[in-house]
Design an enzyme around this catalytic site. Sequence first.
Site, PDB file in Angstrom:
ATOM      1  N   LYS A 112       0.730  -1.122  -0.028  1.00  0.00           N
ATOM      2  CA  LYS A 112       0.152   0.183  -0.142  1.00  0.00           C
ATOM      3  C   LYS A 112       0.878   1.444  -0.099  1.00  0.00           C
ATOM      4  CE  LYS A 112      -4.092  -2.185   0.840  1.00  0.00           C
ATOM      5  NZ  LYS A 112      -3.515  -3.750   0.908  1.00  0.00           N
TER       6      LYS A 112
HETATM    7  C1  LIG Z   1      -3.885  -4.696   0.021  1.00  0.00           C
HETATM    8  C2  LIG Z   1      -3.012  -5.852   0.062  1.00  0.00           C
HETATM    9  C3  LIG Z   1      -3.301  -6.806  -0.654  1.00  0.00           C
HETATM   10  C4  LIG Z   1      -4.634  -6.912  -1.882  1.00  0.00           C
HETATM   11  O1  LIG Z   1      -4.328  -5.768  -2.769  1.00  0.00           O
HETATM   12  P1  LIG Z   1      -5.433  -5.362  -3.626  1.00  0.00           P
HETATM   13  O2  LIG Z   1      -5.031  -3.985  -4.407  1.00  0.00           O
HETATM   14  O3  LIG Z   1      -6.648  -5.161  -2.703  1.00  0.00           O
HETATM   15  O4  LIG Z   1      -5.973  -6.457  -4.630  1.00  0.00           O
HETATM   16  C5  LIG Z   1      -2.482  -8.162  -0.851  1.00  0.00           C
HETATM   17  N1  LIG Z   1      -1.649  -8.259   0.015  1.00  0.00           N
HETATM   18  C6  LIG Z   1      -1.184  -7.353   0.746  1.00  0.00           C
HETATM   19  C7  LIG Z   1      -0.091  -7.490   1.918  1.00  0.00           C
HETATM   20  C8  LIG Z   1      -2.094  -5.987   1.029  1.00  0.00           C
HETATM   21  O5  LIG Z   1      -1.923  -5.224   1.943  1.00  0.00           O
END
Ligand SMILES: *Cc1c(COP(=O)(O)O)cnc(C)c1O
Length: 467
Positions: A112
């Site tokens: 993120k």
């Molecule tokens: C948010 C997240 C995901 C999923 O990503 P999306 O964009 O919601 O599909 C996968 N792995 C981790 C560690 C995340 O923080």
Amino acid sequence: MRYVSTRGQAPVRDFSGVLLAGLAEDGGLYMPATWPTFSAADWRSLRGLPYAELAARVMQPFIGDAIPFATLQGLCRDAYASFGHPAVVPLVQLDSRLWAQELFHGPTLAFKDMAMQLLGRLFDHVLTQRDERVTIVGATSGDTGSAAIEACAGRARVDIVILHPHGRTSEVQRRQMTTVLAPNVGNIAVDGTFDDCQDLVKAMFADTAFRGEMHLSAVNSINWARIAAQIPYYVASALALGAPEREVAFSVPSGNFGNVLAAWAARRMGLPVVRLVVASNRNDILARFLAANDMSVRGVEPSLSPSMDIQVSSNFERLLFELMDRDAAATVAAMTAFRATGRMPVPQQAWQRARAVFHGFHLDDAGTVTEIRRLHAASGYLADPHTAIGIAAARALACPHGVPTIAMATAHPAKFPDAMEQATGLRPPLPARLADLYERPERFTRAPNDLGAIEAQVRATVLRNAA
Ligand SMILES: *Cc1c(COP(=O)(O)O)cnc(C)c1O
């Protein structure tokens, strides 16, 4: 660049407009009106650039006139300067045709940060231009809150207040939020559940007087700017492994479908991506859709990969809109039926189009632990549970003819010490820059599950920062 809503009834906006708006007024998601495309020579010209410079050049067509290119370059440099690896998004080779691309070297050790670090700076820039301020409010069960707080801490035009359920997040997750002591950051521990926190945030937005007084805003996963900021790392790894002369495939641990949608966007821009693997845990709605056109909601089940414990993937609407030739009325009809019945009627032709590129995969907790153990034994690599699912998916669905597959490593293994210990007997240490997390002072307030009390604390944070 102009942006249109997937539901066709919201105002057309430029990049700055969609950045601040988030969700469109008609309930839809903003999409670029046209897709920029890069020629083979354009891709080649990006090879070998520092990541921040590559990111600015890949994002530039999406930003258009909204922000001068030199400013964008500066914001990208600044956003990725604090990452704990000089390559920002390093590639690690796992076997002859499989690589992991590590997206977890940012301040909160999860992918993120890739988008949020830039988003906080974009907000500041656009708000300064407009001489405005916002108060970002959000609810978190763990990871998104800390990425948003790290992105907004110390920004001049933004205050941020995040609600978390008191005593119901892990200690690492809480400390990643509460040890950020910048005056524009507020943390509220609510006596209630995550759902209570989310309801309180919705109630604040619904309180029109309060919303206006505080200039409330959000940085949720449907913001187009987050998708745009996730495209460059797909470009970086594809170029490193031989694109545009050589095709690549990506495997992406998916929840809200934002990360894999960015990979699709890179393909739409002309990057030679032959396959996109959508990797899920036991919450397998996306895998069921891709296997059998069954997009039906079941209850959310907790797993070892909590950031993928999702049933309704908000960004899927963007793909649906494209699969149906940008027919906004058809998108509205499908989304309305989905909300009413829990099952999305995707036309057969649109489903076939999805299957030409996307492949689904899912793995339960036992399989995830086995994969972490297998990978560690085979190569010494420690993959967190989310990443391990993506790697298992890449192995199960490898492309023929020697096409390299790049699995997205979305979280640092030290964020999930219990799962790692169960699988390998090792508790991975936090990186040096976070090693003192457990000694740092915390600051948060506690509040009852009561709208008036929460609003008073949000106001107090904003006033304290203004003073
Ligand atoms: C948010 C997240 C995901 C999923 O990503 P999306 O964009 O919601 O599909 C996968 N792995 C981790 C560690 C995340 O923080």
